[in-house]
Design a protein around this motif. Sequence first.
Motif, PDB file in Angstrom:
ATOM      1  N   THR A 184      23.746  86.522 147.873  1.00 13.12           N
ATOM      2  CA  THR A 184      23.392  87.448 146.787  1.00 13.12           C
ATOM      3  C   THR A 184      24.532  88.427 146.538  1.00 13.12           C
ATOM      4  N   LEU A 185      25.104  88.919 147.633  1.00  9.18           N
ATOM      5  CA  LEU A 185      26.208  89.873 147.548  1.00  9.18           C
ATOM      6  C   LEU A 185      27.409  89.252 146.850  1.00  9.18           C
ATOM      7  N   GLN A 186      27.731  88.031 147.218  1.00  4.25           N
ATOM      8  CA  GLN A 186      28.897  87.375 146.624  1.00  4.25           C
ATOM      9  C   GLN A 186      28.691  87.091 145.135  1.00  4.25           C
ATOM     10  N   LYS A 187      27.455  86.817 144.733  1.00  5.29           N
ATOM     11  CA  LYS A 187      27.170  86.637 143.299  1.00  5.29           C
ATOM     12  C   LYS A 187      27.410  87.949 142.543  1.00  5.29           C
ATOM     13  N   GLY A 188      26.934  89.046 143.123  1.00  6.98           N
ATOM     14  CA  GLY A 188      27.150  90.356 142.500  1.00  6.98           C
ATOM     15  C   GLY A 188      28.618  90.719 142.433  1.00  6.98           C
ATOM     16  N   LEU A 189      29.364  90.410 143.498  1.00  7.81           N
ATOM     17  CA  LEU A 189      30.800  90.711 143.535  1.00  7.81           C
ATOM     18  C   LEU A 189      31.559  89.849 142.543  1.00  7.81           C
ATOM     19  N   GLU A 190      31.155  88.576 142.415  1.00  9.49           N
ATOM     20  CA  GLU A 190      31.826  87.680 141.458  1.00  9.49           C
ATOM     21  C   GLU A 190      31.659  88.199 140.027  1.00  9.49           C
ATOM     22  N   LYS A 191      30.455  88.653 139.712  1.00  9.57           N
ATOM     23  CA  LYS A 191      30.201  89.208 138.382  1.00  9.57           C
ATOM     24  C   LYS A 191      31.085  90.434 138.146  1.00  9.57           C
ATOM     25  N   ALA A 192      31.174  91.319 139.157  1.00  4.03           N
ATOM     26  CA  ALA A 192      31.987  92.539 139.031  1.00  4.03           C
ATOM     27  C   ALA A 192      33.469  92.206 138.899  1.00  4.03           C
ATOM     28  N   ILE A 193      33.932  91.196 139.650  1.00  2.00           N
ATOM     29  CA  ILE A 193      35.347  90.792 139.591  1.00  2.00           C
ATOM     30  C   ILE A 193      35.676  90.222 138.212  1.00  2.00           C
ATOM     31  N   GLN A 194      34.792  89.371 137.695  1.00  2.00           N
ATOM     32  CA  GLN A 194      35.015  88.774 136.369  1.00  2.00           C
ATOM     33  C   GLN A 194      35.088  89.850 135.293  1.00  2.00           C
ATOM     34  N   GLU A 195      34.170  90.816 135.348  1.00  2.00           N
ATOM     35  CA  GLU A 195      34.179  91.914 134.369  1.00  2.00           C
ATOM     36  C   GLU A 195      35.458  92.737 134.495  1.00  2.00           C
ATOM     37  N   LYS A 196      35.918  92.928 135.720  1.00  2.00           N
ATOM     38  CA  LYS A 196      37.132  93.698 135.959  1.00  2.00           C
ATOM     39  C   LYS A 196      38.359  92.970 135.388  1.00  2.00           C
ATOM     40  N   LEU A 197      38.415  91.659 135.591  1.00  2.00           N
ATOM     41  CA  LEU A 197      39.553  90.868 135.096  1.00  2.00           C
ATOM     42  C   LEU A 197      39.595  90.848 133.571  1.00  2.00           C
ATOM     43  N   GLN A 198      38.408  90.917 132.944  1.00  2.00           N
ATOM     44  CA  GLN A 198      38.337  90.872 131.482  1.00  2.00           C
ATOM     45  C   GLN A 198      38.558  92.235 130.838  1.00  2.00           C
ATOM     46  N   ASN A 199      38.238  93.309 131.592  1.00  2.00           N
ATOM     47  CA  ASN A 199      38.317  94.654 131.030  1.00  2.00           C
ATOM     48  C   ASN A 199      39.367  95.475 131.769  1.00  2.00           C
ATOM     49  N   THR A 200      40.569  95.486 131.260  1.00  2.00           N
ATOM     50  CA  THR A 200      41.667  96.230 131.908  1.00  2.00           C
ATOM     51  C   THR A 200      42.016  97.513 131.155  1.00  2.00           C
ATOM     52  N   GLN A 201      41.208  97.865 130.159  1.00  2.00           N
ATOM     53  CA  GLN A 201      41.484  99.062 129.361  1.00  2.00           C
ATOM     54  C   GLN A 201      41.064 100.330 130.113  1.00  2.00           C
ATOM     55  N   GLY A 202      41.788 101.407 129.883  1.00  2.00           N
ATOM     56  CA  GLY A 202      41.400 102.713 130.418  1.00  2.00           C
ATOM     57  C   GLY A 202      41.692 102.928 131.876  1.00  2.00           C
ATOM     58  N   LYS A 203      42.453 102.029 132.524  1.00  2.00           N
ATOM     59  CA  LYS A 203      42.780 102.205 133.934  1.00  2.00           C
ATOM     60  C   LYS A 203      43.971 103.139 134.071  1.00  2.00           C
ATOM     61  N   ASP A 204      43.837 104.155 134.950  1.00  2.00           N
ATOM     62  CA  ASP A 204      44.949 105.089 135.134  1.00  2.00           C
ATOM     63  C   ASP A 204      45.560 104.991 136.535  1.00  2.00           C
ATOM     64  N   TYR A 205      45.143 103.979 137.307  1.00  2.00           N
ATOM     65  CA  TYR A 205      45.740 103.770 138.625  1.00  2.00           C
ATOM     66  C   TYR A 205      45.506 102.330 139.058  1.00  2.00           C
ATOM     67  N   ALA A 206      46.327 101.848 140.009  1.00  2.00           N
ATOM     68  CA  ALA A 206      46.159 100.499 140.556  1.00  2.00           C
ATOM     69  C   ALA A 206      45.309 100.598 141.816  1.00  2.00           C
ATOM     70  N   ASP A 207      44.114  99.989 141.788  1.00  2.00           N
ATOM     71  CA  ASP A 207      43.256 100.030 142.970  1.00  2.00           C
ATOM     72  C   ASP A 207      43.639  98.908 143.934  1.00  2.00           C
ATOM     73  N   ALA A 208      42.924  98.841 145.067  1.00  2.00           N
ATOM     74  CA  ALA A 208      43.259  97.872 146.113  1.00  2.00           C
ATOM     75  C   ALA A 208      43.152  96.430 145.622  1.00  2.00           C
ATOM     76  N   LEU A 209      42.145  96.161 144.789  1.00  2.00           N
ATOM     77  CA  LEU A 209      41.972  94.801 144.282  1.00  2.00           C
ATOM     78  C   LEU A 209      43.086  94.432 143.306  1.00  2.00           C
ATOM     79  N   ASP A 210      43.517  95.402 142.484  1.00  2.00           N
ATOM     80  CA  ASP A 210      44.667  95.163 141.593  1.00  2.00           C
ATOM     81  C   ASP A 210      45.894  94.770 142.412  1.00  2.00           C
TER      82      ASP A 210
END
Length: 368
Positions: free
Chosen positions: A99-125
Amino acid sequence: VFSKIFSHEALESYLPKIQLVIKDTLRAWSSNPEPINVYHETQKLTFRMAIRVLLGFRIPDEELNRLFEVYQQFVENVFSLPMDLPFSGYRRGIRARETLQKGLEKAIQEKLQNTQGKDYADALDILIESGKEHGKELTMQELKDGTLELIFAAYATTASASTSLIMQLLKHPRVLEKLREELRSKGILHNGCICEGSLRLDNINSLHYLDCVIKEVLRLFTPISGGYRTVLQTFELDGFQIPKGWSVMYSIRDTHDTAPVFKDVDVFDPDRFGQGRSEDKDGRFHYLPFGGGVRTCLGKHLAKLFLKALAIELASTSRFELSTRTFPKITLVPVVHPVDGLKVKFFGLDSNQNEILTGTDAMLGATV
């Protein structure tokens, strides 16, 4: 990769986001009319910090809370006996992980698609960029595994240390007042408020007494008991030969309890790390809350920064009282924590006893 994730530059960029997460959490604690369970709430706090700051996921609060509950189920059952039977802890842990990995996959996909408004590079970046630099595009499974590892590293031990910090500030009001004095003397705390723009990494690193307090919390209440190592070369210890290839465990807690450099080992005394005494400076391996040698904890600087930011907010903008008659006993399993979680009532007051208006999560959500 991890040296970049926890570099000075990376910590500098995480700091404002960490502050916002802590500030928002303390507002919520103060607006709660009932005492809170500190250990449970600091687990939520460190999980939220990992999700919002380290990973940069813009998950709505409701979904974040659901993900936290699933993550807790996973952690509670991660050390279960590997017996794949219905209703077993192992089976519950596996289901929670899926269940956790499904939630994380959804969050990762949204993050990869939405790169607007970022003002710093996080650990995943940084993790993704590092893969590209080495000519290897990380798969979704590798990204999920890396994400889970980062959450795990930031979660339980930091929540344990955060709870111990709050308990020691409750037990030792003179330490709390001395912290406030240092913050005032450095121009960070003025008229009961943190001065805008004063909390930079170099400013925090210049707070010597704060550093002593965090060091003493980690000495007396090291979150984990010890670590494992593989013997690379046969050696002798106290007349016993330890063969090459053996697995050995070293005890952090016993080392801190028996190291001859520490005076009155059971006493909470931050001044032992002050310039006049510097009890941690005698010998290489007397003080090792993050382990030692080449495999010392990579996230130790982030953990200490988080604890310092929490201590600054607690000293600056909170009044808090123990809600039980006596302080609870401490259990060591799976990490150090009070048996009742530590019941504390927080008040929305600053250090000058002025009432603070409670805020919302809107600013945090827009920034982190």
